[in-house]
Design an enzyme around this catalytic site. Structure first.
Site, PDB file in Angstrom:
ATOM      1  N   LYS A 181       0.859  -1.193   0.000  1.00 41.57           N
ATOM      2  CA  LYS A 181       0.000   0.000   0.000  1.00 41.57           C
ATOM      3  C   LYS A 181       0.883   1.225   0.000  1.00 41.57           C
ATOM      4  O   LYS A 181       2.016   1.185   0.496  1.00 41.57           O
ATOM      5  CB  LYS A 181      -0.864   0.019   1.262  1.00 41.57           C
ATOM      6  CG  LYS A 181      -2.067   0.925   1.162  1.00 41.57           C
ATOM      7  CD  LYS A 181      -3.135   0.238   0.354  1.00 41.57           C
ATOM      8  CE  LYS A 181      -4.466   0.926   0.425  1.00 41.57           C
ATOM      9  NZ  LYS A 181      -5.536  -0.035   0.118  1.00 41.57           N
TER      10      LYS A 181
HETATM   11  N1  GLU Z   1      -7.209   0.144  -3.132  1.00 38.24           N
HETATM   12  C1  GLU Z   1      -8.012  -1.023  -3.369  1.00 38.24           C
HETATM   13  C2  GLU Z   1      -8.021  -1.924  -2.149  1.00 38.24           C
HETATM   14  O1  GLU Z   1      -7.835  -1.485  -1.032  1.00 38.24           O
HETATM   15  C3  GLU Z   1      -7.618  -1.736  -4.641  1.00 38.24           C
HETATM   16  C4  GLU Z   1      -6.198  -2.220  -4.723  1.00 38.24           C
HETATM   17  C5  GLU Z   1      -5.792  -2.700  -6.111  1.00 38.24           C
HETATM   18  O2  GLU Z   1      -6.621  -2.740  -6.999  1.00 38.24           O
HETATM   19  O3  GLU Z   1      -4.619  -3.034  -6.257  1.00 38.24           O
HETATM   20  O4  GLU Z   1      -8.317  -3.097  -2.223  1.00 38.24           O
END
Ligand code: GLU
Length: 417
Positions: free
Chosen positions: A109
């Site tokens: 993240k």
């Molecule tokens: N930000 C989204 C999540 O928390 C999607 C992450 C992604 O598609 O890589 O799952």
């Protein structure tokens, strides 16, 4: 049994659930240490030139939690609370999320600690390009693939792809959640909300209930909340309340969700939608509804308000919206909590489809995307439900246990631990 406490940081809270799973699996201490920690964390300075010529020094992060099952994958958020501890928590949730839906990815993240609403479009573009170039040394289409999250969107991904391409050459698969015109996948925009409704539907069917008999309140009306509202209404649920940062609107007869969306387009907020009662973001959590969907910030259901939650099903469309203490309280009261790592996995699932389409230089039609999304989530839901039934655990404990088992197995097979 581990006892949750108040005051855990977000990462400690996710690791509380991880250790519960590790206890169940009898995981050895060395593997535990590896999986409870993070592989790589970087903090970068992101000087931002504002439109007035001044420079503001911001900080950004990228945390790669675990890559045993594949390249690191996860979104980037722009938010004042996006500090290292929160980004660690979100990165670890991505490891468990990609594992539970069986995607060949690890978890990561990113975040920039900033109030995105205070920035103009040109400032957002400069910020995004600078952040991407500062972290570009550790990302790559087979290393770490970014995606949208809170206050970032398809446009943000287009800038990121462009910034990366200037250094490394044009690379579609470096980010997912791109505009469809630039290699994004059809169905990606709606995917997280669609996934939440698919998982809710399965649980509702298992409980012998019907959507038409259920009222739903949704906290959050960004990408995830608004798509959840639209698709839940289309499935027959009575969506009675939605909210955004400015507050919420309530109509016990059911909101006309498409009209609410029009109102948001015209005025920037749900508040003030005609013929509705105005609510605060706290009040929406305590409404007398059947289904509560926290779809915005983390840690909104806590020991302070959990006794006032009246819903019988809580759908965690946001990441870590329920603290461990509140989670234990809901479980004791027989409230069904559909856990975040399953409920909001639809976004990263379609991100996976986007990544594969980019690599193959091929695109799927929307029906194919939606059918494959459904198949992944229904399979994952059924495994989680069956585990919970067989072993008399909560759905969260079941989801974490299955996910941790998959990651631990991959780490062992690779000889990582
Ligand atoms: N930000 C989204 C999540 O928390 C999607 C992450 C992604 O598609 O890589 O799952």
């Amino acid at each position: 049994m581990r006892e949750p406490t108040d005051g855990m940081s977000p990462f400690e809270a996710v690791n509380f659930f991880f250790h519960g799973a590790a206890d169940w699996l009898g995981l050895d201490d060395q593997t535990r240490q590896v999986l409870a920690g993070t592989y790589r964390e970087i903090r970068v300075q992101v000087p931002l030139r504002r439109d007035d010529g001044s420079v503001e020094t911001l900080y950004g992060y990228r945390v790669q939690h675990n890559g045993a099952r594949g390249p690191y994958k996860g979104g980037v958020r722009y938010h004042p609370s996006a500090d290292l501890e929160e980004v660690r928590a979100l990165a670890s949730l991505m490891t468990w999320k990609t594992a539970i839906v069986d995607l060949p990815f690890g978890g990561a993240k990113g975040g920039v600690q900033v109030d995105a609403a205070s920035l103009s479009l040109t400032e957002l573009e400069r910020l995004t390009r600078r952040y991407m170039s500062q972290v570009s040394y550790i990302v790559g289409p087979y290393r770490d693939i970014m995606a949208p999250d809170m206050n970032t969107n398809a446009q943000t991904m287009a800038w990121m792809m462009d910034a990366y391409g200037q250094r490394e050459g044009h690379t579609l698969s470096i980010v997912t959640g791109k505009p469809v015109e630039l290699g994004g996948s059809l169905g990606r925009d709606a995917a997280t909300g669609r996934g939440a409704v698919i998982v809710l539907d399965q649980a509702v069917k298992d409980a012998g209930l019907a959507p038409e008999d259920l009222s739903v309140a949704i906290q959050g009306f960004g990408n995830v909340g608004s798509w959840t509202a639209r698709l839940a209404k289309a499935e027959g649920y009575r969506v009675v309340a939605v909210s955004d940062v400015n507050g919420g609107v309530y109509d016990p007869r059911g909101l006309r969700v498409l009209d609410v969306l029009d109102h948001v387009r015209a005025s920037g907020t749900v508040v003030g939608h005609p013929d509705t009662e105005t609510l605060t973001n706290e009040e929406i959590l305590e409404l007398d509804v059947d289904v509560l969907v926290p779809a915005a910030l983390g840690e909104v259901v806590t020991s302070a308000n959990v006794d006032d939650v009246r819903a019988r099903i809580v759908v965690e469309a946001a990441n870590h919206p329920v603290t461990p203490v509140a989670d234990a309280n809901l479980a004791d009261r027989g409230v069904t909590v559909l856990p975040d790592i399953l409920v909001n996995a639809g976004g990263v699932t379609v991100s996976y489809f986007e990544w594969t389409q980019n690599i193959q230089q091929f695109s799927w039609d929307e029906d194919r995307v939606n059918a494959a999304l459904r198949e992944h989530l229904v399979t994952a839901y059924q495994r989680v439900r069956d585990f919970a039934r067989t072993h008399e655990t909560t759905l969260r404990q079941a989801a974490f246990t299955l996910a941790v088992e998959r990651v631990a197995t991959a780490a062992h097979l690779r000889g990582y631990v």
